[in-house]
Design a protein around this motif. Sequence first.
Motif, PDB file in Angstrom:
ATOM      1  N   GLU A 193       5.085   9.822  -7.255  1.00  0.00           N
ATOM      2  CA  GLU A 193       6.223  10.301  -8.041  1.00  0.00           C
ATOM      3  C   GLU A 193       5.825  10.431  -9.509  1.00  0.00           C
ATOM      4  O   GLU A 193       6.197  11.403 -10.171  1.00  0.00           O
TER       5      GLU A 193
ATOM      6  N   GLY B 219      -0.219  13.790   6.000  1.00  0.00           N
ATOM      7  CA  GLY B 219      -1.341  12.934   6.352  1.00  0.00           C
ATOM      8  C   GLY B 219      -2.145  13.511   7.493  1.00  0.00           C
ATOM      9  O   GLY B 219      -1.813  14.558   8.048  1.00  0.00           O
TER      10      GLY B 219
ATOM     11  N   ASN C 174       2.764  11.359  11.903  1.00  0.00           N
ATOM     12  CA  ASN C 174       2.471  12.431  10.930  1.00  0.00           C
ATOM     13  C   ASN C 174       2.658  13.806  11.570  1.00  0.00           C
ATOM     14  O   ASN C 174       3.253  14.704  10.971  1.00  0.00           O
TER      15      ASN C 174
ATOM     16  N   ARG D 257       0.841  -1.212   0.000  1.00  0.00           N
ATOM     17  CA  ARG D 257       0.000   0.000   0.000  1.00  0.00           C
ATOM     18  C   ARG D 257       0.870   1.255   0.000  1.00  0.00           C
ATOM     19  O   ARG D 257       0.756   2.107  -0.886  1.00  0.00           O
TER      20      ARG D 257
ATOM     21  N   SER E  34      -1.967  13.776  -2.141  1.00  0.00           N
ATOM     22  CA  SER E  34      -2.928  14.874  -2.345  1.00  0.00           C
ATOM     23  C   SER E  34      -2.289  16.089  -3.025  1.00  0.00           C
ATOM     24  O   SER E  34      -2.932  16.801  -3.783  1.00  0.00           O
TER      25      SER E  34
ATOM     26  N   GLU F  50      12.106  12.275 -10.985  1.00  0.00           N
ATOM     27  CA  GLU F  50      10.864  11.779 -10.392  1.00  0.00           C
ATOM     28  C   GLU F  50      10.396  10.494 -11.074  1.00  0.00           C
ATOM     29  O   GLU F  50       9.915   9.568 -10.413  1.00  0.00           O
TER      30      GLU F  50
ATOM     31  N   ALA G 221       8.711  16.489   1.476  1.00  0.00           N
ATOM     32  CA  ALA G 221       9.061  15.108   1.103  1.00  0.00           C
ATOM     33  C   ALA G 221      10.342  14.675   1.818  1.00  0.00           C
ATOM     34  O   ALA G 221      10.426  13.556   2.329  1.00  0.00           O
TER      35      ALA G 221
ATOM     36  N   ARG H 286      -4.399   5.356  -4.332  1.00  0.00           N
ATOM     37  CA  ARG H 286      -4.143   6.726  -3.874  1.00  0.00           C
ATOM     38  C   ARG H 286      -2.784   7.192  -4.378  1.00  0.00           C
ATOM     39  O   ARG H 286      -1.898   6.392  -4.642  1.00  0.00           O
TER      40      ARG H 286
ATOM     41  N   ASN I  56       9.654  13.862   5.439  1.00  0.00           N
ATOM     42  CA  ASN I  56       8.916  12.605   5.555  1.00  0.00           C
ATOM     43  C   ASN I  56       9.782  11.403   5.163  1.00  0.00           C
ATOM     44  O   ASN I  56       9.671  10.316   5.734  1.00  0.00           O
TER      45      ASN I  56
ATOM     46  N   LYS J 272       7.284   3.287   9.432  1.00  0.00           N
ATOM     47  CA  LYS J 272       7.326   4.713   9.779  1.00  0.00           C
ATOM     48  C   LYS J 272       8.119   4.852  11.070  1.00  0.00           C
ATOM     49  O   LYS J 272       7.973   4.015  11.975  1.00  0.00           O
TER      50      LYS J 272
ATOM     51  N   SER K  38      -5.182   9.075  12.305  1.00  0.00           N
ATOM     52  CA  SER K  38      -4.353   8.297  11.378  1.00  0.00           C
ATOM     53  C   SER K  38      -4.439   6.803  11.723  1.00  0.00           C
ATOM     54  O   SER K  38      -3.791   6.335  12.648  1.00  0.00           O
ATOM     55  N   PRO K  39      -5.279   6.061  10.986  1.00  0.00           N
ATOM     56  CA  PRO K  39      -5.506   4.658  11.358  1.00  0.00           C
ATOM     57  C   PRO K  39      -4.278   3.759  11.195  1.00  0.00           C
ATOM     58  O   PRO K  39      -4.165   2.737  11.882  1.00  0.00           O
ATOM     59  N   ASN K  40      -3.359   4.131  10.301  1.00  0.00           N
ATOM     60  CA  ASN K  40      -2.250   3.206  10.000  1.00  0.00           C
ATOM     61  C   ASN K  40      -0.981   3.447  10.803  1.00  0.00           C
ATOM     62  O   ASN K  40      -0.101   2.581  10.846  1.00  0.00           O
TER      63      ASN K  40
ATOM     64  N   GLN L 164       1.641   3.582  -3.342  1.00  0.00           N
ATOM     65  CA  GLN L 164       1.119   4.967  -3.303  1.00  0.00           C
ATOM     66  C   GLN L 164       2.249   5.962  -3.521  1.00  0.00           C
ATOM     67  O   GLN L 164       2.090   6.972  -4.199  1.00  0.00           O
TER      68      GLN L 164
END
Length: 321
Positions: free
Chosen positions: A52, A206, A228, A43, A116, A82, A139, A113, A142, A224, A212-214, A47
């Motif tokens: 990219e 995010g 976030n 996932r 955004s 990219e 970026a 996804r 993150n 991670k 944030s469920p994940n 994504q």
Amino acid sequence: MTSTTDELDEVAEQQRFDALIADEQRIEPRDWMPEAYRRTLIRQISQHAHSEIIGMQPEANWITRAPSLKRKSILIAKVQDEAGHGLYLYSAAQTLGITREEMTDALIEGRARYSSIFNYHTPTWADMGAIGWLVDGAAICNQVPLCRASYGPYGRAMVRICKEESFHQRQGFEILYELSHGTPEQKRMAQDAVDRWYWPSLMMFGPSDDASPNSAQSMAWKIKRFSNDELRQRFVGMCVPQFEALGLECPDRDLRYDEETGRWIMGEIDWNEFSEVLAGRGPANAERLRHRREAHDDGAWVREAAAAYAQKMQDRRRFAA
Ligand code: BYC
């Protein structure tokens, strides 16, 4: 009997996996891994790869209109980078047992996804500066921790990507610096671009941690490394002195540093806008997907030719053996 043995094997495998994670070791494609870990990686990595590839569009829009030959060649190099990032990431995801075709189909059919941030338009040249400075800056915040992601192929791909991102961020800063130290009109254009890109850049990290469920599971698996909100804090802290160096205003008028907690207090992010973009109703969602589909169709002959060539080489090796 067999099922008990299988269960015991699975318990032993899970223990080995947990020990590798606890010991900061890497999980490699040959290793056993829980199915949910594999799915989470597919996932996130796919994504990321789609982001990219779609992320090439807002900047490619300016290649033919870059203000000088030097700016044009830098922009072409960045957009090519990219494409390369997308390829490293698709390859990393493929080691988890998904094919490139499956990922591409999910993207062009609108089931996947991507970030955004790439659903906003780029009406002025200053947008190239704002994307480089803010979007690539976000970026980097993150993605640097993702270089230590527990899954080997992902972490290794991220090392190279981050090196290139830091060049991207600097070229964006430099575009904005030149504009903000140019004519009053150029400075206004730089401020306007930053005003439009600042808030969507904060959304790249995010939803807030409590929405944030994940995050919790991804952090437990050491995919991670930071939440976030932690990364968003870090990004804002990085931007503040750079706004000053650029001589531009931060669009968040409520932003202040709280000495007591050591945290930035930010104005409210428009989460409604974020969910609209995620639901496919952002300013450029439809255009981005349409363009991606057209590019995929236009490239069909290249894929066919590559497959025919690979088949020819394979046949030649077989006959020679
Ligand atoms: N946009 O539980 P959460 C680049 C989704 S490329 C869209 O916090 P997670 C660049 C999220 O997927 C930038 N969707 O999720 C390229 C989840 O939905 P699903 C891309 C978002 O995974 C070209 C749901 O919201 N970077 O920099 O723990 C030119 C709940 O979120 C977004 C990466 O992909 C978003 N902004 O954390 C220039 C980095 N945020 O999947 C620059 C790798 C959240 O459950 N990815 N969602 O349906 C990550 O670090 C993490 O996946 C995220 C989200 C921080 C993005």
